[in-house]
Design an enzyme around this catalytic site. Structure first.
Site, PDB file in Angstrom:
ATOM      1  N   HIS A  53      -5.102   0.984  13.858  1.00  6.35           N
ATOM      2  CA  HIS A  53      -4.851  -0.442  13.599  1.00  6.35           C
ATOM      3  C   HIS A  53      -3.601  -0.587  12.734  1.00  6.35           C
ATOM      4  O   HIS A  53      -3.033   0.410  12.286  1.00  6.35           O
ATOM      5  CB  HIS A  53      -6.054  -1.057  12.861  1.00  6.35           C
ATOM      6  CG  HIS A  53      -6.302  -0.418  11.534  1.00  6.35           C
ATOM      7  ND1 HIS A  53      -7.016   0.765  11.398  1.00  6.35           N
ATOM      8  CD2 HIS A  53      -5.908  -0.759  10.288  1.00  6.35           C
ATOM      9  CE1 HIS A  53      -7.057   1.102  10.127  1.00  6.35           C
ATOM     10  NE2 HIS A  53      -6.382   0.194   9.420  1.00  6.35           N
ATOM     11  N   HIS A 135       3.036   0.027   9.056  1.00  5.33           N
ATOM     12  CA  HIS A 135       3.018   1.314   9.740  1.00  5.33           C
ATOM     13  C   HIS A 135       1.664   1.497  10.423  1.00  5.33           C
ATOM     14  O   HIS A 135       0.671   0.917  10.009  1.00  5.33           O
ATOM     15  CB  HIS A 135       3.281   2.463   8.761  1.00  5.33           C
ATOM     16  CG  HIS A 135       2.180   2.651   7.782  1.00  5.33           C
ATOM     17  ND1 HIS A 135       2.024   1.839   6.668  1.00  5.33           N
ATOM     18  CD2 HIS A 135       1.144   3.537   7.751  1.00  5.33           C
ATOM     19  CE1 HIS A 135       0.962   2.221   6.002  1.00  5.33           C
ATOM     20  NE2 HIS A 135       0.398   3.247   6.630  1.00  5.33           N
TER      21      HIS A 135
END
EC number: 3.1.4.58
Length: 184
Positions: A53, A135
């Site tokens: 995620h 990220h």
């Protein structure tokens, strides 16, 4: 009452939660392929594709009785949808994480994170206040001395965001979606 039972009872009174963008199945498969390339370059342990995620805001441990407040805060967020182009593979030596980053993250992503931070803060709910660095963690325990491979850019069409609960178990972390909100 045993010490273990006391810890279990305390854990039930709190939830470890975070806001995130959650990939659809096609994107999840694409990210899993990229994790294979990063794993080939850096070794380490690939993330379970079901848990990959993009974290927006990590709240951490929150009393379960306060979850309705957090849900109400998120329901009030009005943010436009956006696309994020993940076009950079990299590896952080300090925590040995190989990840995908975006050279030019869209303003919409930072606007959403900022809105979440402001609203959660105004509700008096604590959260991780580190500067936001978008990220996608794909490999843990990576050998970051090696060069990350060049990769084809991946476009993540952000159309909603979620509140997730994290639970640790013998196999690592598992996540449960608590709520989902559309982006405009």
């Amino acid at each position: 009452m045993s010490a273990e039972q006391g810890l279990n009872d305390a854990a039930k009174k709190t939830a470890r939660v975070f806001f995130a963008l959650w990939p659809d199945e096609a994107l999840r498969e694409e990210l899993h392929k990229v994790s294979g390339l990063l794993h080939a370059a850096h070794g380490g342990r690939r993330m379970n594709p079901a848990t990959v995620h993009l974290t927006l805001l990590f709240v951490g441990s929150l009393e379960r009785e306060r979850l309705p407040e957090l849900l109400a805060v998120a329901a009030g967020i009005q943010s436009p949808s956006f696309d994020v182009v993940f076009d950079q593979a990299d590896c952080w030596r300090h925590n040995r994480i190989a990840f995908l980053g975006a050279r030019q993250p869209p303003a919409g992503l930072f606007d959403l994170v900022g809105a979440l931070e402001r609203q959660v803060d105004q509700a008096g709910i604590g959260f991780d206040r580190r500067p936001y660095k978008p990220h996608i963690t794909l490999v843990r325990n990576a050998d970051c001395k090696k060069t990350a491979p060049a990769l084809k850019p991946i476009v993540w069409a952000a159309r909603d965001f979620v509140l997730m609960e994290s639970n640790s178990n013998a196999n690592g972390a598992s996540y449960k979606e608590l709520a989902r909100w559309p982006l405009l």
